[in-house]
Each structure stands twice: as structure tokens, then as C-alpha cells.
Design a protein around this motif. Structure first.
Motif, PDB file in Angstrom:
ATOM      1  N   CYS A  87       0.815  -1.228   0.000  1.00 21.86           N
ATOM      2  CA  CYS A  87       0.000   0.000   0.000  1.00 21.86           C
ATOM      3  C   CYS A  87       0.843   1.271   0.000  1.00 21.86           C
ATOM      4  N   LYS A  88       2.064   1.201  -0.521  1.00 19.59           N
ATOM      5  CA  LYS A  88       2.906   2.389  -0.643  1.00 19.59           C
ATOM      6  C   LYS A  88       3.230   2.607  -2.121  1.00 19.59           C
ATOM      7  N   VAL A  89       3.329   3.874  -2.524  1.00 18.43           N
ATOM      8  CA  VAL A  89       3.785   4.186  -3.873  1.00 18.43           C
ATOM      9  C   VAL A  89       5.310   4.174  -3.865  1.00 18.43           C
ATOM     10  N   LEU A  90       5.906   3.346  -4.666  1.00 20.58           N
ATOM     11  CA  LEU A  90       7.358   3.268  -4.765  1.00 20.58           C
ATOM     12  C   LEU A  90       7.803   3.843  -6.096  1.00 20.58           C
ATOM     13  N   VAL A  91       8.888   4.611  -6.074  1.00 21.50           N
ATOM     14  CA  VAL A  91       9.389   5.246  -7.299  1.00 21.50           C
ATOM     15  C   VAL A  91      10.690   4.596  -7.761  1.00 21.50           C
ATOM     16  N   GLN A  92      10.943   3.398  -7.284  1.00 20.93           N
ATOM     17  CA  GLN A  92      12.101   2.636  -7.740  1.00 20.93           C
ATOM     18  C   GLN A  92      11.728   1.166  -7.741  1.00 20.93           C
ATOM     19  N   HIS A  93      12.558   0.349  -8.337  1.00 22.43           N
ATOM     20  CA  HIS A  93      12.219  -1.056  -8.484  1.00 22.43           C
ATOM     21  C   HIS A  93      13.464  -1.910  -8.372  1.00 22.43           C
ATOM     22  N   CYS A  94      13.284  -3.113  -7.869  1.00 22.58           N
ATOM     23  CA  CYS A  94      14.405  -4.051  -7.822  1.00 22.58           C
ATOM     24  C   CYS A  94      14.694  -4.575  -9.227  1.00 22.58           C
ATOM     25  N   GLY A  95      15.918  -5.018  -9.424  1.00 17.83           N
ATOM     26  CA  GLY A  95      16.292  -5.635 -10.691  1.00 17.83           C
ATOM     27  C   GLY A  95      16.505  -7.123 -10.500  1.00 17.83           C
ATOM     28  N   GLY A  96      16.823  -7.800 -11.576  1.00 17.20           N
ATOM     29  CA  GLY A  96      17.038  -9.235 -11.462  1.00 17.20           C
ATOM     30  C   GLY A  96      17.707  -9.824 -12.680  1.00 17.20           C
ATOM     31  N   ALA A  97      18.226 -11.008 -12.498  1.00 15.61           N
ATOM     32  CA  ALA A  97      18.845 -11.757 -13.592  1.00 15.61           C
ATOM     33  C   ALA A  97      18.583 -13.240 -13.381  1.00 15.61           C
ATOM     34  N   THR A  98      18.343 -13.944 -14.472  1.00 14.09           N
ATOM     35  CA  THR A  98      18.199 -15.394 -14.449  1.00 14.09           C
ATOM     36  C   THR A  98      19.317 -15.998 -15.284  1.00 14.09           C
ATOM     37  N   ILE A  99      20.085 -16.890 -14.702  1.00 15.94           N
ATOM     38  CA  ILE A  99      21.307 -17.397 -15.335  1.00 15.94           C
ATOM     39  C   ILE A  99      21.305 -18.911 -15.303  1.00 15.94           C
ATOM     40  N   ARG A 100      21.725 -19.524 -16.405  1.00 20.96           N
ATOM     41  CA  ARG A 100      21.925 -20.969 -16.439  1.00 20.96           C
ATOM     42  C   ARG A 100      23.418 -21.265 -16.525  1.00 20.96           C
ATOM     43  N   VAL A 101      23.907 -22.097 -15.619  1.00 18.20           N
ATOM     44  CA  VAL A 101      25.304 -22.534 -15.628  1.00 18.20           C
ATOM     45  C   VAL A 101      25.324 -24.018 -15.979  1.00 18.20           C
ATOM     46  N   THR A 102      26.179 -24.393 -16.937  1.00 13.67           N
ATOM     47  CA  THR A 102      26.222 -25.780 -17.396  1.00 13.67           C
ATOM     48  C   THR A 102      27.635 -26.335 -17.312  1.00 13.67           C
ATOM     49  N   TYR A 103      27.743 -27.540 -16.755  1.00  9.86           N
ATOM     50  CA  TYR A 103      29.000 -28.280 -16.722  1.00  9.86           C
ATOM     51  C   TYR A 103      28.851 -29.558 -17.552  1.00  9.86           C
ATOM     52  N   THR A 104      29.950 -29.989 -18.151  1.00 13.47           N
ATOM     53  CA  THR A 104      29.950 -31.235 -18.914  1.00 13.47           C
ATOM     54  C   THR A 104      31.110 -32.113 -18.452  1.00 13.47           C
ATOM     55  N   SER A 105      31.043 -33.410 -18.818  1.00 10.94           N
ATOM     56  CA  SER A 105      32.091 -34.353 -18.458  1.00 10.94           C
ATOM     57  C   SER A 105      31.938 -35.592 -19.326  1.00 10.94           C
ATOM     58  N   GLU A 106      32.875 -36.514 -19.178  1.00  9.70           N
ATOM     59  CA  GLU A 106      32.702 -37.834 -19.763  1.00  9.70           C
ATOM     60  C   GLU A 106      31.604 -38.559 -18.995  1.00  9.70           C
ATOM     61  N   SER A 107      30.873 -39.417 -19.698  1.00 13.92           N
ATOM     62  CA  SER A 107      29.890 -40.248 -19.025  1.00 13.92           C
ATOM     63  C   SER A 107      30.564 -41.555 -18.599  1.00 13.92           C
ATOM     64  N   GLY A 108      29.804 -42.520 -18.218  1.00 16.59           N
ATOM     65  CA  GLY A 108      30.361 -43.799 -17.813  1.00 16.59           C
ATOM     66  C   GLY A 108      29.378 -44.560 -16.953  1.00 16.59           C
ATOM     67  N   HIS A 109      29.580 -45.866 -16.846  1.00 15.35           N
ATOM     68  CA  HIS A 109      28.668 -46.699 -16.059  1.00 15.35           C
ATOM     69  C   HIS A 109      29.049 -46.634 -14.582  1.00 15.35           C
ATOM     70  N   THR A 110      28.029 -46.618 -13.723  1.00 13.77           N
ATOM     71  CA  THR A 110      28.279 -46.458 -12.290  1.00 13.77           C
ATOM     72  C   THR A 110      28.791 -47.728 -11.617  1.00 13.77           C
ATOM     73  N   SER A 111      28.982 -48.806 -12.392  1.00 13.34           N
ATOM     74  CA  SER A 111      29.618 -50.002 -11.834  1.00 13.34           C
ATOM     75  C   SER A 111      31.125 -49.826 -11.708  1.00 13.34           C
ATOM     76  N   MET A 112      31.618 -48.730 -12.297  1.00  9.62           N
ATOM     77  CA  MET A 112      33.047 -48.416 -12.239  1.00  9.62           C
ATOM     78  C   MET A 112      33.226 -46.996 -11.735  1.00  9.62           C
ATOM     79  N   PRO A 113      34.326 -46.670 -11.045  1.00 10.96           N
ATOM     80  CA  PRO A 113      34.567 -45.280 -10.634  1.00 10.96           C
ATOM     81  C   PRO A 113      34.660 -44.362 -11.848  1.00 10.96           C
ATOM     82  N   HIS A 114      34.213 -43.136 -11.685  1.00 11.85           N
ATOM     83  CA  HIS A 114      34.311 -42.172 -12.786  1.00 11.85           C
ATOM     84  C   HIS A 114      35.773 -41.845 -13.056  1.00 11.85           C
ATOM     85  N   SER A 115      36.081 -41.604 -14.315  1.00 14.01           N
ATOM     86  CA  SER A 115      37.476 -41.370 -14.701  1.00 14.01           C
ATOM     87  C   SER A 115      38.021 -40.046 -14.185  1.00 14.01           C
ATOM     88  N   SER A 116      37.144 -39.083 -13.903  1.00 16.73           N
ATOM     89  CA  SER A 116      37.614 -37.799 -13.366  1.00 16.73           C
ATOM     90  C   SER A 116      36.564 -37.222 -12.413  1.00 16.73           C
TER      91      SER A 116
END
Length: 211
Positions: A87-116
Motif C-alpha cells: 500500500c505504498k507508492v514506490l518510485v524505484q524497483h528491484c532488478g534481477g537476472a536469471t542465469i543458467r550454468v552448465t557443466y559437462t564431463s565424460e559419461s560412464g557406467h556407475t559399476s566403475m569409478p568415474h574417470s575424473s
């Protein structure tokens, strides 16, 4: 009351979206209606727009109406956003950002330890470090607006079967800024954490997308 109740009790409506954003929409429509009934004759024009998709980055919002020529003419001299503001008039506003972070690696079967280091493990390490940054950011608070400066991890996506190390993992950062903070500095804060991790171990190379 349930989210779909629409129950009216003691002068209040209880239900999903009654404050954000149906109350603001109602206030905007009634304001224009009453101004017309009072014979208000502005020197320019008053335009009321009702848009959707705010919670999904606002792709189909006011900018969309301008780009499609639905809102024509010069940009307005003044805009009123009907977001609830205690119930207040505001003369400013918050800002924002939406970010996606992606990592990749070798895959592998979980019956063996991962190579890295698998992609999901990289995301988890990065997220834990970003949580520590989040604690610092949350120290900033605006008394006038009643809001904090925030960094939140809101989504994760990794793997497609239970017995394989994921080759890709991504997560979403939702960063809320107070007036006085700027986007370049906010991105720099986040990148500093991610770059520091990569400097410690080059396997932590990542993709950074501003959504």
C-alpha cells in the motif's frame, strides 16, 4: 483455504494470485473506470495493458506488445506498475537476472569409478560455493522496500538414467538486486566464484547463459 477457493472472509479474498496479481489488475481497471466517470481529460492518452507470463521471464509481456506493434506511438512519459507494494507508492524497483550454468564431463557406467569428475559433482561443488556467496549478498536489505538482495539456486537438470554418470548438468541462478546494484557487478560476483573454481581445476570449465 485452498488455492482455488476464492473465499471472501472479513473483507479479504483468499486464493492463489489474489494479491499478486489480481488485486493490481483490479486496481488498474477501476482507476481508469473512475477517471472516465469523473470526466478526467488528460493532455495525452492513458493506456491500460494486461499482460501475462511474468513468472517465466516475461517473454510475452509489455515488450512483446511493443515489438508486435500492438502498443503504438512513442514510449510513454510515465508508467505505473500495479505490483503489490504494501500500500505504498514506490518510485524505484528491484532488478534481477536469471542465469543458467552448465557443466559437462565424460559419461560412464556407475559399476566403475568415474574417470575424473562427473558433471553433476561439478555442479554441486559450484552450488555450494555460490551458497556461501549468497550469505554475503543477503546482508543487503532495503528498509523502504522491505526486500533483500538475494542469490538463489532454483532449478537443476542432470542425467537421464540411474546407472550412468551424467555427462551434462545445469542449474539456474535467480539473482535479485536492490536499487543501487547493477547487473554487470552482479554477474562479476558470480563469475568470480565460478572462475575461481576453474582456476583450481581446469576440468571445471563451464557455460554461462543469461536467460
Amino acid at each position: 483455504y485452498g488455492p482455488w477457493s476464492g473465499k471472501v472472509m472479513d473483507g479479504y479474498i483468499y486464493g492463489r494470485g489474489t494479491v499478486d496479481m489480481k488485486s493490481g489488475l483490479c486496481a488498474g481497471i477501476l482507476s481508469v473506470k473512475y477517471l472516465r466517470e469523473l470526466g478526467f481529460d488528460p493532455s495525452g492518452s492513458v493506456l491500460l495493458t494486461c499482460v501475462s507470463d511474468e513468472e517465466n521471464c516475461g517473454i510475452n509481456g509489455t515488450k512483446y506488445l511493443i515489438e508486435k506493434g500492438i502498443i503504438k506511438g512513442q514510449p510513454g512519459d510515465l508508467g505505473v506498475c500495479m505490483e503489490p507494494t504494501r500500500c505504498k507508492v514506490l518510485v524505484q524497483h528491484c532488478g534481477g537476472a536469471t542465469i543458467r550454468v552448465t557443466y559437462t564431463s565424460e559419461s560412464g557406467h556407475t559399476s566403475m569409478p568415474h574417470s575424473s569428475i562427473d558433471a553433476l559433482a561439478k555442479s554441486i561443488e559450484a552450488i555450494n560455493r555460490l551458497y556461501r556467496l549468497s550469505e554475503q549478498i543477503r546482508q543487503n536489505y532495503s528498509e523502504e522496500m522491505g526486500v533483500w538482495s538475494l542469490l538463489s539456486i532454483t532449478m537443476m537438470d542432470s542425467g537421464n538414467t540411474s546407472n550412468m554418470y551424467p555427462s551434462r548438468s545445469s542449474f539456474i541462478i535467480d539473482r535479485r538486486l536492490l536499487p543501487g546494484e547493477d547487473l554487470p557487478s552482479a554477474h562479476e560476483q558470480i563469475r568470480r566464484v565460478l572462475d575461481g573454481l576453474r582456476e583450481e581445476n581446469p576440468l571445471y570449465d563451464y557455460r554461462y547463459e543469461v536467460l
